[in-house]
Motif scaffolding. Sequence first.
Motif, mmCIF file in Angstrom:
data_model
loop_
_atom_site.group_PDB
_atom_site.id
_atom_site.type_symbol
_atom_site.label_atom_id
_atom_site.label_comp_id
_atom_site.label_asym_id
_atom_site.label_seq_id
_atom_site.Cartn_x
_atom_site.Cartn_y
_atom_site.Cartn_z
ATOM 1 N N ARG A 186 47.799 26.264 2.324
ATOM 2 C CA ARG A 186 49.182 25.910 1.982
ATOM 3 C C ARG A 186 49.732 26.743 0.823
ATOM 4 N NH1 ARG A 186 46.583 21.138 2.737
ATOM 5 N NH2 ARG A 186 46.317 20.807 0.511
ATOM 6 N N GLU B 117 51.242 29.769 -1.626
ATOM 7 C CA GLU B 117 52.347 30.733 -1.532
ATOM 8 C C GLU B 117 51.847 32.075 -1.020
ATOM 9 O OE1 GLU B 117 54.457 31.058 -5.204
ATOM 10 O OE2 GLU B 117 54.879 28.917 -5.302
ATOM 11 N N GLU C 258 51.499 31.779 2.760
ATOM 12 C CA GLU C 258 52.836 31.692 3.344
ATOM 13 C C GLU C 258 53.541 33.047 3.316
ATOM 14 O OE1 GLU C 258 57.013 29.188 3.063
ATOM 15 O OE2 GLU C 258 55.435 28.781 1.608
ATOM 16 N N SER D 297 59.771 30.249 7.603
ATOM 17 C CA SER D 297 58.402 29.902 7.211
ATOM 18 C C SER D 297 58.397 28.538 6.538
ATOM 19 C CB SER D 297 57.820 30.954 6.266
ATOM 20 O OG SER D 297 58.507 30.949 5.039
ATOM 21 N N LYS D 298 57.234 27.912 6.576
ATOM 22 C CA LYS D 298 57.039 26.603 5.957
ATOM 23 C C LYS D 298 55.679 26.583 5.273
ATOM 24 C CE LYS D 298 59.454 24.127 9.596
ATOM 25 N NZ LYS D 298 59.332 23.128 10.648
ATOM 26 N N ALA D 299 55.611 25.949 4.123
ATOM 27 C CA ALA D 299 54.329 25.785 3.447
ATOM 28 C C ALA D 299 53.486 24.730 4.151
ATOM 29 C CB ALA D 299 54.535 25.401 1.984
ATOM 30 N N ALA E 74 50.344 26.859 5.981
ATOM 31 C CA ALA E 74 51.560 27.666 5.947
ATOM 32 C C ALA E 74 51.746 28.332 7.314
ATOM 33 C CB ALA E 74 51.454 28.731 4.861
#
Length: 108
Positions: free
Chosen positions: A17, A19, A22, A61-63, A72
């Motif tokens: 998850r 950054e 992602e 995009s989504k975490a 992600a």
Amino acid sequence: MAARFKMSRKGVGQLLRSEMVEAEMLRRAEVIRSTAVAISPTGGAGDPHPGQYRSSWTVDSKARGGRRRDRATATVRNNTYYARWVEYGTEKVRAHHVLLRAAQAGGR
């Protein structure tokens, strides 16, 4: 002597998850999107929407994505109502497989 490794499920979840992951998913999706734009058909002289398919590629995009919302993700999609027909074809129009070919060629 070899060092022992003990995996932390919580740590793996945090990594999936993060950054950093992602951002990498988004980078790969952008590569696929740009390839899809490059190979998208634009239609002929009788096309009522010339270039609409090519200009409708998007990335998000989504975490917390995926089926379990535990990683992600990044998604490439085409928002035209006829994108499915371009991808898979109909009895009158051959399948172009734009997204399939873009994913196979890009994303690295």
